[in-house]
Design an enzyme around this catalytic site. Sequence first.
Site, PDB file in Angstrom:
ATOM      1  N   HIS A  62     -52.898 -11.515 -13.036  1.00  0.00           N
ATOM      2  CA  HIS A  62     -54.081 -10.955 -13.701  1.00  0.00           C
ATOM      3  C   HIS A  62     -54.041  -9.440 -13.599  1.00  0.00           C
ATOM      4  O   HIS A  62     -55.064  -8.774 -13.709  1.00  0.00           O
ATOM      5  CB  HIS A  62     -55.370 -11.440 -13.049  1.00  0.00           C
ATOM      6  N   HIS A 106     -52.429 -17.019 -19.646  1.00  0.00           N
ATOM      7  CA  HIS A 106     -51.147 -17.283 -18.985  1.00  0.00           C
ATOM      8  C   HIS A 106     -50.291 -18.254 -19.784  1.00  0.00           C
ATOM      9  O   HIS A 106     -49.380 -18.868 -19.250  1.00  0.00           O
ATOM     10  CB  HIS A 106     -51.379 -17.862 -17.589  1.00  0.00           C
TER      11      HIS A 106
END
Lengths: 357, 220
Positions: free
Chosen positions: A219, A57
């Site tokens: 995700h 991320h």
Amino acid sequence: MKKLINKPEDVVKEELEGMALAYPDLIKIHLDPDFDYRADAPVKGKVALISGGGSGHEPMHGGLVGHGMLDAACPGAVFTSPTPDQMLEAAKMVNSGKGVLYIIKNYTGDVMNFQMAADMARDEGIDVDTIIIDDDVAVKDSLYTAGRRGVGTTVLAEHILGAAAEKGYTLQELAALGRKVNINGRSMGMALTSCTVPAAGKPTFELGEDEMEVGIGIHGEPGRKRMKIMTADEITEILATSIIDDGPYTRTLAQWDKDKGDWVDVEVTDPPFKKGDEVLAFVNSMGGTPDIELPIIYRKLHEICEKKGLKIVRNLMGRYITSLEMQGCSITLLKMDDELKELWDAPVHTPGMRWGM
Amino acid sequence: MSENETTITKDDIVEWLKATAAVLEENAHYLSELDAPIGDADHGINMNRGFKKVMSKLPNVEDKDIGTILRTTGMALISSVGGAGGPLYGTLYLEAGKAVRGKTELSANDLVNLIEASLKGIVKLGKANIGDKTMVDAITPAVEALRQSVNNGNSLIEALHSMTDAAQKGMKDTIPMLAKKGRASYLGERSIGHQDPGATSSYLVLKTLSETIESRHASK
């Protein structure tokens, strides 16, 4: 799979090593257990802020370590929560004696690992509190799911809390401020393409050439709907309307009760946005969407906010909370007040976010 | 109560852990494939990484009591698996270790207590109910079957067979379930029709226990 990596199992370690070499004035790294931390930690007289989560991320969280933001960040394997030993060692490294606040995104694994770490740190005499960010309006229901996921508001909270910690807020005040930011922030994202976890070697999910997933998680978790692709304006309309028209959202979140010496579930409700609210508008790339496309989203978001009577008083645009190479974007709106505006404007100097110094 | 005198030794437990590491390595790809449609395709990778860590720690505690061995296993998993699997499997072994603290040999009743304590620990941590499509769906019926078989006076081996059969059925029963916990819960209706990877790894762990004890007692 085409990636600029050496071996999938070395991605996280080599990323940390490269960051330390690239930003020696800002961060240092600790390996086994893995975390990065402020080069000047522990900062005397300041509460330390630690976050962490699965890798993939970036720049969140490891690239958001520095003045006015995090004191340390613990990276897990890609899209997998880090472990309590990382969070415990990071706490020992950056605690100045004023205590440690763990900033946790609401995923089953992250919450469990951070709570275990908090218990271990308390056993070692460190004053610890935790806040959970759960701002993803794509998840409507909290009763039959693990609840709303922690997404864009996390980035905003990390700077606002970091600025407050620099100003001398106590651990208790920071936890209260973090909870205030969480209930006032809402986000939703979408994906045009999937992403490939290095260790898995193939895309997490399949999206047709003419399809998009609206309400995607960071995700690659599925969202509300798979739809035929639309224009930027139409996509912005869907995301912004879902956020602005979201009703009150009630769920229970675990908090440490100092008097009881145990975790308690506290019921929390997010107030909906209303006409006249001042907001921070955050347009984020999921990683693969280029900078040229984000202002096209922002442009429409600005128009929608005006129409809905929300006044954008601050903004952020760029790549901050990503999902590897996924193409797509997320929008976050955070209701602002004088305290939050002042903290937002305060200086920040990290590899991934910098102004005012 | 059980009349059988078969016991589980410390060495049996060590062999079980070694066999578990081998089984999870063999099944790493399979577990990750199960995880792909309802999770993020890493359950097998994570469990394999965790048990490799357990194997690296095991030589230090092999001559200690069963409680210490299981506690060490739990700590190794907590510090290496990550995700929800780390705390849950870590807790499973930590609580198991606590239930048999100081022992170097386990009776059938000790084994029942051990697995009951494990289940209680993961239910407290994960707050999953039976039917939520999690590892609890495999372990709960397994514990019940084991307890019942031991109470009926069956041999330890028979009781372990009942436990494994119940775990397998519990695992398969997760296929039509709607996930209500963890990442799979975000799929809603789309989670139906997939076997839960956590229930599957739990079944493998219990099956390996049964097979290890059976083969070691047959060769004695």
